[in-house]
Write an enzyme that holds these catalytic residues in place. Sequence first.
Site, PDB file in Angstrom:
ATOM      1  CG  ASP A 262       2.398  -0.323 -10.444  1.00  0.00           C
ATOM      2  OD1 ASP A 262       2.588   0.818 -10.904  1.00  0.00           O
ATOM      3  OD2 ASP A 262       1.611  -0.562  -9.512  1.00  0.00           O
TER       4      ASP A 262
ATOM      5  N   GLY B 115       0.805  -1.219   0.000  1.00  0.00           N
ATOM      6  CA  GLY B 115       0.000   0.000   0.000  1.00  0.00           C
ATOM      7  C   GLY B 115       0.835   1.264   0.000  1.00  0.00           C
ATOM      8  CB  SER B 116       4.457   1.850  -0.443  1.00  0.00           C
ATOM      9  OG  SER B 116       4.706   1.210  -1.685  1.00  0.00           O
ATOM     10  N   GLY B 117       2.110   2.813  -2.588  1.00  0.00           N
ATOM     11  CA  GLY B 117       1.954   3.644  -3.778  1.00  0.00           C
ATOM     12  C   GLY B 117       3.172   3.635  -4.676  1.00  0.00           C
ATOM     13  CG  LEU B 118       6.793   3.767  -3.352  1.00  0.00           C
ATOM     14  CD1 LEU B 118       8.019   3.544  -2.465  1.00  0.00           C
ATOM     15  CD2 LEU B 118       6.955   5.060  -4.155  1.00  0.00           C
TER      16      LEU B 118
ATOM     17  CB  SER C  74       5.512  -2.544  -2.956  1.00  0.00           C
ATOM     18  OG  SER C  74       4.228  -2.385  -2.381  1.00  0.00           O
ATOM     19  CB  SER C  75       1.342  -5.509  -4.790  1.00  0.00           C
ATOM     20  OG  SER C  75       1.037  -5.201  -3.453  1.00  0.00           O
TER      21      SER C  75
ATOM     22  CD  GLU D 216      -0.420  -7.221  -9.119  1.00  0.00           C
ATOM     23  OE1 GLU D 216      -0.544  -6.500  -8.119  1.00  0.00           O
ATOM     24  OE2 GLU D 216       0.487  -7.062  -9.970  1.00  0.00           O
TER      25      GLU D 216
END
Length: 350
Positions: free
Chosen positions: A168, A118-121, A123-124, A156
């Site tokens: 992403d 949930g970092s907005g980077l 990551s998932s 995903e």
Amino acid sequence: MGSADPGAARTTIRARAPLRLGLAGGGTDLSPYCEDFGGAVLNCTIDKYAYAFVSARNDDNVVFRAVDLGIEETFPLSAPSNGKLALHAGVYRHFVTKFADGIPFAATITTNVDAPAGSGLGSSSALVVALVDALRAYLDVPLGPYDVAHLAFFIERIDLGLAGGKQDQYASAFGGVNFIEFLSGDRVIVNPLRMPDAVLNEVETSIVVSFSGQSRQSAAIIDNQTAGMKSGTVRTLDALHQLKADAIDMKRALLQGKVDEMATILNRSWISKKATADAVTNPQLDALYEIGRRAGALGGKVSGAGGGGYMMFIVPPEERFRLVTALNEAGALATPVKFTALGCETWQVR
């Protein structure tokens, strides 16, 4: 692409996939916008990573471990099941089905990520890219970066049904600074941007990221945005059209090294981003933005879908220390960033 013999791989495979900062255009990589209008994003990878390690086992189990989450799950090969680590299981199942003749293989699959979920980077998605690339190398499957990114997206978003866009996976697989176009027919074009070191250094030194202190659940925001796209809501579509135009303008400003202009576009994008869904911002994010502006930032916006995670700011390098200090004093962990030129990297350890 053929199947591989998992028994041939007896080494440990390690992979790391970089996280990304979305500079402009985020949201236009969502369906159905990109199919109907074509999406465009500008992003860059930074020196935070998702890691995946795959090691052979001598028993009849498959073990999924997320050491940063403190979760370990063991399943017999006769019945590899779903547990808490859905991304691990989803990637493993896909590789068993598509590349191992449907025969489960014993392995320990371990991961960790340099940023919280949930970092907005991204990551998932970077984690899925790392898992895909690690298993690709472990089973010796011939996949290039476009293949890895597309497969990570498919697992995903389609297999697991997790809400989100496409940028992403491609950012993480390719690395560097990229202008990425998302077109109808599931076509994606990654355009690497090349610029003088002086320009890249100036932009890098002008960016500060700050963790808001709260991870966000992006699914509800993305569902809200998607509903607006499907219903043709004028407010949502106009905002997304502007975000795509901002990506094109940001690319031009970046290539010319016009950091002040990049900051102006960043502010404009933040206004448009907030118009795509009500939950994109909240009082905490608005307060963080204002603290940043008062401390010398020329522009700022949330990274990713919004609702929490990281905010990014553009600041004159001379004022960067003041900005970082002010954000940290407000309780938001602020740091400079370091761009990375490489995408997902995989290596083996004997």
